[in-house]
Write a protein that holds these residues in place. Sequence first.
Motif, PDB file in Angstrom:
ATOM      1  N   GLN A 126      -3.215  -1.854  -3.043  1.00 41.67           N
ATOM      2  CA  GLN A 126      -4.176  -0.755  -2.897  1.00 41.67           C
ATOM      3  C   GLN A 126      -3.466   0.496  -2.393  1.00 41.67           C
ATOM      4  O   GLN A 126      -3.678   1.595  -2.903  1.00 41.67           O
ATOM      5  N   THR A 127      -2.600   0.327  -1.425  1.00 38.02           N
ATOM      6  CA  THR A 127      -1.888   1.459  -0.837  1.00 38.02           C
ATOM      7  C   THR A 127      -0.894   2.075  -1.813  1.00 38.02           C
ATOM      8  O   THR A 127      -0.813   3.288  -1.951  1.00 38.02           O
ATOM      9  N   GLU A 138      -6.700   4.958  -1.426  1.00 37.03           N
ATOM     10  CA  GLU A 138      -7.046   3.759  -0.673  1.00 37.03           C
ATOM     11  C   GLU A 138      -8.552   3.510  -0.609  1.00 37.03           C
ATOM     12  O   GLU A 138      -9.066   2.955   0.348  1.00 37.03           O
ATOM     13  N   SER A 139      -9.279   3.908  -1.650  1.00 36.63           N
ATOM     14  CA  SER A 139     -10.729   3.683  -1.661  1.00 36.63           C
ATOM     15  C   SER A 139     -11.124   2.572  -2.631  1.00 36.63           C
ATOM     16  O   SER A 139     -12.303   2.358  -2.864  1.00 36.63           O
ATOM     17  N   GLY A 140     -10.142   1.871  -3.176  1.00 32.29           N
ATOM     18  CA  GLY A 140     -10.442   0.770  -4.081  1.00 32.29           C
ATOM     19  C   GLY A 140      -9.198  -0.024  -4.378  1.00 32.29           C
ATOM     20  O   GLY A 140      -8.082   0.382  -4.056  1.00 32.29           O
ATOM     21  N   VAL A 141      -9.393  -1.191  -4.979  1.00 35.10           N
ATOM     22  CA  VAL A 141      -8.300  -2.099  -5.325  1.00 35.10           C
ATOM     23  C   VAL A 141      -8.066  -2.013  -6.825  1.00 35.10           C
ATOM     24  O   VAL A 141      -9.020  -1.972  -7.606  1.00 35.10           O
ATOM     25  N   SER A 155      -7.230  -5.754 -22.016  1.00 35.44           N
ATOM     26  CA  SER A 155      -6.138  -5.680 -21.047  1.00 35.44           C
ATOM     27  C   SER A 155      -6.653  -5.163 -19.706  1.00 35.44           C
ATOM     28  O   SER A 155      -7.640  -4.434 -19.639  1.00 35.44           O
ATOM     29  N   TYR A 156      -5.961  -5.557 -18.645  1.00 34.43           N
ATOM     30  CA  TYR A 156      -6.197  -5.006 -17.313  1.00 34.43           C
ATOM     31  C   TYR A 156      -5.113  -3.972 -17.049  1.00 34.43           C
ATOM     32  O   TYR A 156      -3.970  -4.145 -17.457  1.00 34.43           O
ATOM     33  N   TYR A 157      -5.466  -2.913 -16.330  1.00 33.23           N
ATOM     34  CA  TYR A 157      -4.538  -1.834 -16.031  1.00 33.23           C
ATOM     35  C   TYR A 157      -4.485  -1.608 -14.530  1.00 33.23           C
ATOM     36  O   TYR A 157      -5.405  -1.997 -13.803  1.00 33.23           O
ATOM     37  N   PRO A 158      -3.436  -0.940 -14.044  1.00 33.05           N
ATOM     38  CA  PRO A 158      -3.355  -0.666 -12.607  1.00 33.05           C
ATOM     39  C   PRO A 158      -4.261   0.499 -12.201  1.00 33.05           C
ATOM     40  O   PRO A 158      -3.820   1.494 -11.638  1.00 33.05           O
ATOM     41  N   ASN A 159      -5.526   0.367 -12.509  1.00 33.84           N
ATOM     42  CA  ASN A 159      -6.546   1.360 -12.158  1.00 33.84           C
ATOM     43  C   ASN A 159      -7.485   0.766 -11.124  1.00 33.84           C
ATOM     44  O   ASN A 159      -7.769  -0.438 -11.132  1.00 33.84           O
ATOM     45  N   VAL A 160      -8.001   1.616 -10.255  1.00 39.99           N
ATOM     46  CA  VAL A 160      -8.989   1.157  -9.278  1.00 39.99           C
ATOM     47  C   VAL A 160     -10.151   0.538 -10.050  1.00 39.99           C
ATOM     48  O   VAL A 160     -10.633   1.097 -11.034  1.00 39.99           O
ATOM     49  N   HIS A 161     -10.593  -0.632  -9.602  1.00 44.90           N
ATOM     50  CA  HIS A 161     -11.563  -1.417 -10.365  1.00 44.90           C
ATOM     51  C   HIS A 161     -12.664  -1.920  -9.434  1.00 44.90           C
ATOM     52  O   HIS A 161     -12.383  -2.464  -8.358  1.00 44.90           O
ATOM     53  N   THR A 212     -12.244  -4.604  -6.260  1.00 46.92           N
ATOM     54  CA  THR A 212     -12.591  -4.098  -4.938  1.00 46.92           C
ATOM     55  C   THR A 212     -13.684  -4.956  -4.300  1.00 46.92           C
ATOM     56  O   THR A 212     -13.607  -5.304  -3.121  1.00 46.92           O
ATOM     57  N   SER A 213     -14.673  -5.342  -5.086  1.00 45.99           N
ATOM     58  CA  SER A 213     -15.783  -6.158  -4.567  1.00 45.99           C
ATOM     59  C   SER A 213     -15.299  -7.517  -4.081  1.00 45.99           C
ATOM     60  O   SER A 213     -15.666  -7.956  -2.988  1.00 45.99           O
ATOM     61  N   TRP A 214     -14.473  -8.185  -4.867  1.00 45.00           N
ATOM     62  CA  TRP A 214     -13.950  -9.499  -4.459  1.00 45.00           C
ATOM     63  C   TRP A 214     -13.078  -9.380  -3.220  1.00 45.00           C
ATOM     64  O   TRP A 214     -13.101 -10.238  -2.335  1.00 45.00           O
TER      65      TRP A 214
END
Length: 96
Positions: free
Chosen positions: A37-38, A54-57, A71-77, A81-83
């Motif tokens: 996240q950081t 730092e407002s999401g994972v 595909s999954y990407y390195p984007n805030v999701h 974040t919920s999990w």
Amino acid sequence: MAAALQARRRKVRNDLPTFHGDLVTASDYSSQISLAQTQLGRNQKVNGLAIPDESGVVAASSILNTGTGFSYYPNVHLAATSWYLIAASSGNPYQL
């Protein structure tokens, strides 16, 4: 995985060399998620508007092709974040 380990709370077993009990392993996973996240969740935008750092994972640490046309990407999701928040609060979304 961290949320499931938090809920299960199994003690140390000797079947895997990297497994040190559910709570310790869940804590290790949560630390890695916080690091991602950081480091990876910085400077992202939605519709041209900045997402506060730092407002999401992120969904993945790099592009991850599932082999199913998605595909999954390195984007805030939102789901990632919920999990993470469920695990961080020792919650169990399947418990009534």
